[in-house]
Design an enzyme around this catalytic site. Structure first.
Site, PDB file in Angstrom:
ATOM      1  N   LYS A 134      28.410  52.284  41.408  1.00 53.56           N
ATOM      2  CA  LYS A 134      29.006  51.392  42.400  1.00 53.56           C
ATOM      3  C   LYS A 134      29.249  52.125  43.722  1.00 53.56           C
ATOM      4  O   LYS A 134      29.941  53.142  43.751  1.00 53.56           O
ATOM      5  CB  LYS A 134      30.341  50.844  41.897  1.00 53.56           C
ATOM      6  CG  LYS A 134      30.238  49.927  40.685  1.00 53.56           C
ATOM      7  CD  LYS A 134      31.614  49.457  40.258  1.00 53.56           C
ATOM      8  CE  LYS A 134      31.548  48.579  39.016  1.00 53.56           C
ATOM      9  NZ  LYS A 134      32.896  48.168  38.567  1.00 53.56           N
ATOM     10  N   HIS A 140      32.224  44.485  40.474  1.00 54.93           N
ATOM     11  CA  HIS A 140      31.435  43.520  39.700  1.00 54.93           C
ATOM     12  C   HIS A 140      32.166  42.189  39.643  1.00 54.93           C
ATOM     13  O   HIS A 140      33.353  42.129  39.315  1.00 54.93           O
ATOM     14  CB  HIS A 140      31.185  44.031  38.281  1.00 54.93           C
ATOM     15  CG  HIS A 140      30.283  43.145  37.478  1.00 54.93           C
ATOM     16  ND1 HIS A 140      28.906  43.288  37.485  1.00 54.93           N
ATOM     17  CD2 HIS A 140      30.559  42.079  36.669  1.00 54.93           C
ATOM     18  CE1 HIS A 140      28.377  42.367  36.700  1.00 54.93           C
ATOM     19  NE2 HIS A 140      29.354  41.622  36.191  1.00 54.93           N
ATOM     20  N   CYS A 155      35.746  33.131  45.735  1.00 57.32           N
ATOM     21  CA  CYS A 155      36.472  31.955  46.234  1.00 57.32           C
ATOM     22  C   CYS A 155      35.879  30.678  45.642  1.00 57.32           C
ATOM     23  O   CYS A 155      34.719  30.346  45.921  1.00 57.32           O
ATOM     24  CB  CYS A 155      36.410  31.893  47.760  1.00 57.32           C
ATOM     25  SG  CYS A 155      37.287  30.471  48.455  1.00 57.32           S
TER      26      CYS A 155
END
Length: 336
Positions: A134, A140, A155
């Protein structure tokens, strides 16, 4: 059987995930009808007032729609191939059963990459599901089922991950949503009061205008708190995830590890060209894989410069340099 059931559940999840977006779209389309037809065309008698209201309303409506569209349909940025394990490294990692040895393999690979953050235990941040190391600020997303660069949050109202590729669009969406609501509230108020006290006759317009006033005011108050929070995040150069859990570096956790001062923090999200700040086109600095650190002070600590030759060209020519858009300076001076 289980595989088919799992696919069916995922399909249903994808369909249901659009419900919040459809709700917002339905409310906005109704507000368009109520404002344009019931208020401007059927209620307001002054021609000049009607024309001015319609012109300003359509500008607000257009910018709101544009930013909402970009927030929804801009794909989340994901780590490039440089952060994926090579075939040989993957074989070594999977064949090694000792956790300490696996950790050391990841550390060796990370030395070639611009990675400064660590897990709480001090290990290299590695995603087992995506099989990638990452990059800093990458997380993730279990909903999108992928690693997202500079992930802020997922969202449901845009049915998308808010991250490096669309964070500016999301901020503008909040801003233009507030502007849309406050304009409706300000221009509808006098007619709301006239209907309320009975100065205007009862009819279909009365219900639409009264309800429009309440809905616009309610959404404005909600958006004001959310927008204020994200303005604070931008000023501090934090994501929502980083605000709840401080990023961990080699030296330990640092809540302000990516903060470079107010001006540079703003430029990192909105870019150098101020003429484009309020338009939903991508202008954010960098490429989401590397972010300057507040504490960087020596070239020896920067794998970007220590391995400069490795980043000149990509493996397939399509990724480009990971640091071509990043600040070339290693020493970061804090602004007052």
């Amino acid at each position: 059987m289980e595989m088919a059931l799992s696919r069916g559940l995922r399909c249903c999840q994808r369909v249901f995930s659009w419900i919040p977006v459809l709700i917002i779209t339905a409310v906005v389309l109704w507000s368009y009808y109520a404002y344009v037809f019931e208020l401007c065309l059927f209620t307001i008698s002054n021609t000049l007032e009607k024309v001015v209201y319609l012109l300003v309303f359509h500008v607000c409506f257009g910018m709101f729609s544009w930013t909402y569209w970009r927030s929804i349909f801009t794909p989340p940025a994901t780590p490039c191939k440089k952060f994926q394990l090579s075939y040989s490294d993957k074989q070594r990692y999977e064949m090694e059963e000792r956790p300490d040895a696996q950790k050391q393999i990841l550390i060796e690979i990370a030395k070639k990459l611009p990675i400064f953050t660590r897990t709480q235990s001090g290990a290299i941040r590695f995603c087992d599901r995506c099989q990638v190391l990452k990059p800093d600020r990458c997380h993730h997303c279990s909903v999108c089922e992928t690693c997202v660069l500079k992930m802020d949050h997922h969202c449901p109202w845009v049915n998308n991950c808010v991250g490096f590729s669309n964070y500016k669009f999301f901020l503008l969406f909040l801003a233009y949503s507030m502007l849309y609501c406050i304009f409706i509230t300000a221009t509808v108020l006098q007619y709301f009061l006239k209907f309320w006290v009975g100065d205007l006759p009862n009819g279909p317009a009365k219900f639409h205008i009264l309800f429009l006033m309440f809905v616009a005011l309610m959404f404005f108050v909600s958006l004001m708190f959310l927008f204020s929070y994200h303005c604070w995040l931008v000023a501090k150069n934090k994501s929502t995830l980083e605000a709840f859990s401080a990023p961990v570096f080699v030296s330990g956790p640092d809540r302000n590890g990516f903060s470079l001062g107010l001006r540079k923090n703003l430029l990192q999200v909105f870019g150098e060209d101020r003429k484009l700040w309020f338009i939903p086109v991508f202008t954010s600095q960098g490429n989401g894989h590397y972010f300057p650190l507040r504490s960087q002070s020596s070239e020896s600590r920067n794998p970007l410069l220590a391995n400069e030759d490795m980043w000149d060209e990509s493996d397939d020519g399509s990724e480009g340099s990971l640091v071509e858009d990043a600040d070339p300076s290693v020493t970061i001076e804090m602004e007052d």
